[in-house]
Design an enzyme around this catalytic site. Structure first.
Site, PDB file in Angstrom:
ATOM      1  N   TRP A   1      57.286  78.744   5.436  1.00 46.11           N
ATOM      2  CA  TRP A   1      57.049  79.852   6.563  1.00 46.11           C
ATOM      3  C   TRP A   1      57.955  78.912   7.911  1.00 46.11           C
ATOM      4  O   TRP A   1      57.742  79.766   8.790  1.00 46.11           O
ATOM      5  CB  TRP A   1      55.527  79.212   6.889  1.00 46.11           C
ATOM      6  N   ASP A   2      58.907  78.492   7.414  1.00 46.08           N
ATOM      7  CA  ASP A   2      60.375  78.467   8.237  1.00 46.08           C
ATOM      8  C   ASP A   2      59.613  77.678  10.205  1.00 46.08           C
ATOM      9  O   ASP A   2      59.398  78.045  10.608  1.00 46.08           O
ATOM     10  CB  ASP A   2      60.691  79.981   8.539  1.00 46.08           C
ATOM     11  N   MET A   3      58.779  76.746   9.276  1.00 47.38           N
ATOM     12  CA  MET A   3      57.743  75.963  10.713  1.00 47.38           C
ATOM     13  C   MET A   3      58.431  74.789  11.111  1.00 47.38           C
ATOM     14  O   MET A   3      57.877  73.998  10.706  1.00 47.38           O
ATOM     15  CB  MET A   3      56.508  75.818  10.600  1.00 47.38           C
TER      16      MET A   3
ATOM     17  N   LYS B   1      55.810  75.389  16.293  1.00 46.02           N
ATOM     18  CA  LYS B   1      56.448  76.819  16.347  1.00 46.02           C
ATOM     19  C   LYS B   1      54.732  77.498  15.651  1.00 46.02           C
ATOM     20  O   LYS B   1      54.182  77.825  16.256  1.00 46.02           O
ATOM     21  CB  LYS B   1      56.947  76.979  14.939  1.00 46.02           C
TER      22      LYS B   1
END
Length: 812
Positions: A478-480, A506
């Site tokens: 999730w691009d966290m 994030k």
């Protein structure tokens, strides 16, 4: 005769009733089409019911029946009852559900409509009872609107522990009281100043003291994400800044007059994903420390550049320090595999950490382009000579001695793109790591990637050896990334004072760890999360959820928003069409909602921590995104990865032109972006941005208030305080005041840290997606606030080049 024709609906005035009837029926048809679609997806039946009411009202208008007004009164009251049942007296969601309906109701009460509602055989005043009923329904709706407007369902009032009188007596992290010597004030990364001249009682009198224009303006060939994310430094009587094109500039701290400017003349490449410089770093030779060759540059500024260089400059003159590396420069491409193929895909957007006699630097890589990208290695260089002392490669973590000739770092290992922190007493540097790119596909990630992605690592300052790792997201799809500098603070606990690390994320969780061991001080138990990633990928079965969090409940259909019922209906259809099982819903071919979104609840700006009061000031955001995987044809050369240039095949060209996320080397590309309505408005209801106060000792959020207006985001400059996103960070002072500039509207604001009450604001000439600083002049005794207003390309805020200083009138 003329009167009879008008009364019967003939003549030109009667045309209004036909036009009104057609418009009302068209509204009904639009609601019916969308409403039926929503029902098939399992959504609300309201829109179909409302559509029937509109269509029948239109038919009755054509027949000139007063019953049209009676029926429309039921539509108004039914809509109000449904809206209050769904979302309560929350003004913006309530208004969006009823604005068009209310305005149509007012129109139907106009005399050129009501006086036509007198069909043959009916008395001329037959419409009056129906008009009274519709008027009453609109009055009830208006009263409900006033009640909602006077309510603030999103405000959490409270207070933090009060200021302590001794707070302003000493600086933290070895920084002199008057200065701001590092990105986070000191290597502790707390963004806290011990100055007390500006207080809640006088902050509203702040005035502009000086303004400096850098002259570095975004050009037509620059990447979209050309940004001023700068946090200046202040040492002695000099302020040090950098610009997106990596100019380093020194300014007089009292006047803003330029002392020197250095232009590294970066080699710009069209494939750069970012063009930004978040700041420079400073080193001063300490007593007993080994001097630089020939005694050169006892005070030096370290400048990272967009063509992957690290330059050491004499802080007094701005000239390169010749004994550092090659004529003042270290080439960060050394040790990287295939530097020519990857040119433009790696550099350090953030300033390095300078600690002891080392300068420690990492770098960002191009997001979501391919599986063949530069390494995420972290390297430590001698501050005087530029000699490589150690390297920590997350793809090969056990080998920290400098690599030899002919060797290279692991391609595409997890990288660190934001600033690190250091505790010199413990001898540890704390590095926040991002994900291995591409973010939305993890089927082939090696074990070290699975271990280090989206984690915080502690390395031995002297050797680079790993001491501990704490992962905030397992198998991140999730691009966290861990996006912000850790804040180091000593906390009072039941077991006594504990050296803590406070890490914002994030996803909204705030991880509070014992920085000696990485053990959570505030519990963060593992909890089950949604499964069902696209095979052969998988989802981690559990994720760690901190008990100190800004995470809000999962979205529901009723949270969908829009300026009108039509775009709100479109957002409801989209919500029901996408996959959403709450946080950590895996990416899918259907398309998934990502909430918290890639923008993050807290991004690179991080928290501001008062180490004396043991509290934090934050600016959390709430903005949903979506991601959708799409199978791709194999395109040969493009599938081998490499730099995103225009000669890598048709698909690669298309990705370049459209700014897509091709994820070369995987079976899929990914389409992703904010979840917005057809009008471009957020699909989720406001507020989208807050300021908040956190008691770190209790692990509780003490207060939370909407922050910012839509003045600079709306088509017309409306100063509605809806709460807007902010990208950048806050600072706090011992005087009890916090400052923030990074909202989507162009303001700098001051807040009372204890309660969150806004004390002051001033209009800025451009977007200010940056973190301010404060310092005191030794020459005049004045405390200044310095903000950067240069805009942010990817957020669409107005570009500029202003560095602005404020102070209190009559001080000094």
């Amino acid at each position: 005769m003329a009167e009879d024709r008008l009364r019967a609906g003939g003549g030109r005035p009667g045309a209004w009733i036909w036009i009104s009837a057609i418009v009302v029926m068209l509204i009904g048809v639009a609601l019916a089409v969308g409403g039926v679609w929503l029902i098939t997806l399992g959504g609300s039946w309201y829109y179909v019911a409302a559509a029937i009411g509109f269509i029948v009202t239109g038919v009755l208008l054509v027949m000139r029946r007063p019953l049209a007004l009676w029926l429309y009164a039921l539509v108004v009251l039914g809509t109000l009852a449904w809206a209050v049942w769904e979302i309560g007296f929350d003004w913006w969601p309530l208004a969006a559900r009823g604005d068009i309906i209310f305005l149509v109701g007012l129109w139907l009460l106009m005399p050129w409509i009501t006086r036509r509602l007198t069909a043959a055989g009916r008395p001329p005043a037959a419409w009056r009872g129906a008009g009274l009923a519709l008027s009453a329904s609109l009055a009830v709706a208006a009263v409900a609107g006033v009640v909602a407007l006077a309510s603030d369902l999103h405000d959490q009032a409270g207070s933090l522990p009060g200021a302590q009188a001794a707070a302003g007596q000493t600086g933290g992290g070895g920084v002199p009281v008057d200065d701001w010597q590092a990105y986070g004030h000191s290597s502790l990364g707390d963004r806290y100043s011990p100055l007390t001249q500006i207080t809640p009682d006088n902050a509203d009198t702040l005035k502009v003291a000086w303004t400096y224009h850098t002259g570095d303006i975004r050009g037509p060939g620059d990447p979209v994400e050309t940004t001023y994310e700068l946090t200046p430094l202040k040492i002695g009587q000099t302020v040090y800044i950098c610009t997106p094109h990596d100019w380093a500039i020194a300014l007089d701290a009292d006047t803003g007059a330029q002392k020197w400017k250095f232009d590294p003349r970066i080699e710009e490449r069209k494939n750069l994903q970012h063009l930004t410089c978040r700041g420079v770093s400073y080193h001063e030779q300490a007593p007993g420390e080994a001097a630089a060759p020939n005694g050169e540059c006892p005070q030096r500024i370290f400048l990272p550049t967009a063509d992957a260089r690290l330059i050491a400059l004499d802080a007094k003159t701005g000239q390169p320090c010749p004994g550092f590396g090659q004529n003042g420069t270290v080439n960060l491409w050394e040790g990287m595999a295939d530097p020519k193929a990857h040119a433009g895909m790696y550099y350090s957007t953030s300033p390095p950490v300078v600690t002891r006699d080392l300068v420690i630097i990492a770098g960002e890589v191009t997001d979501n382009y391919s599986t063949d990208e530069p390494s995420g290695v972290i390297r430590a260089y001698d501050v005087n000579t530029g000699k490589l002392v150690w390297n920590f490669d997350p793809g090969n973590p056990d080998q920290t001695a400098p690599i030899g000739p002919g060797q290279s770092y692991t391609k595409n290992s997890p990288n660190s793109w934001i600033v690190s922190s250091a505790d010199e007493q413990l001898g540890l540097v704390y590095i926040p790591l991002g994900n291995q790119t591409p973010d939305q596909w993890g089927a082939d990630r090696p074990p070290n990637t699975e271990r280090f992605s989206s984690s915080i690592i502690a390395l031995d300052i002297a050797t680079g050896k790993l001491r501990w790792v704490y992962q905030t997201v397992h198998h991140d799809l999730w691009d966290m990334d861990v996006p912000s500098q850790p804040s180091l603070v000593d906390l009072d606990t039941a077991q006594g004072k504990v050296p803590a690390l406070v890490q914002s994320t994030k996803r909204g969780d705030i991880y509070v760890l014992d920085r000696r061991t990485g053990t959570p001080i505030i519990p963060a138990p593992e909890r089950p999360v949604p499964q069902g990633a696209v095979p052969p990928d998988h989802s981690a079965p559990t994720q760690p959820f901190s008990e100190l969090t800004f995470l809000q409940p999962p979205l529901q259909e009723s949270d969908m928003w829009g300026a009108t019922p039509f775009d709100q209906l479109a957002c409801r259809v989209r919500f029901r069409s996408l996959r959403y099982d709450g946080i950590f819903t895996p990416p899918s071919l259907q398309g998934s909602i990502v909430y918290p979104g890639n923008f993050g609840i807290i991004d690179w700006g991080g928290l501001a921590v008062d180490p004396v009061r043991q509290i934090a000031f934050a600016n959390p955001d709430y903005f949903a995104f979506y991601s959708k995987l799409s199978p791709r044809k194999q395109t040969g050369q493009a599938e081998q990865g490499g730099a995103p240039t225009s000669n890598g095949g048709a698909e690669q060209q298309k990705a370049d032109e459209l700014g897509g996320n091709p994820m070369f080397g995987t079976p899929y590309s990914v389409d992703m972006g904010p979840l917005v309505s057809p009008l471009g408005l957020p699909c989720q209801r406001p507020p989208w941005g807050y300021v908040a106060g956190v008691d770190l000792k209790s692990g509780k959020i003490a207060w939370m208030h909407r922050n910012g207006t839509i003045r600079d985001s709306a088509p017309v400059p409306l100063p509605f305080r809806m709460g807007v996103p902010s990208l950048g960070g806050p600072i706090v002072t011992a005087g009890g005041v916090a400052f923030l500039t990074s909202t989507l509207d162009y303001y700098v604001r001051a807040y009372d840290v204890t309660t969150g009450r806004q004390l002051w604001e001033d209009r800025l000439p451009a977007g200010a997606q940056a973190t301010p600083i404060t310092y005191r002049s030794a020459a005049t005794g004045r405390q200044y606030l310095v903000v950067v207003a240069g805009g942010h390309g990817s957020l669409g805020t107005k570009p500029g080049d202003s560095i602005i200083a404020y102070d209190l009138p009559g001080r000094g």
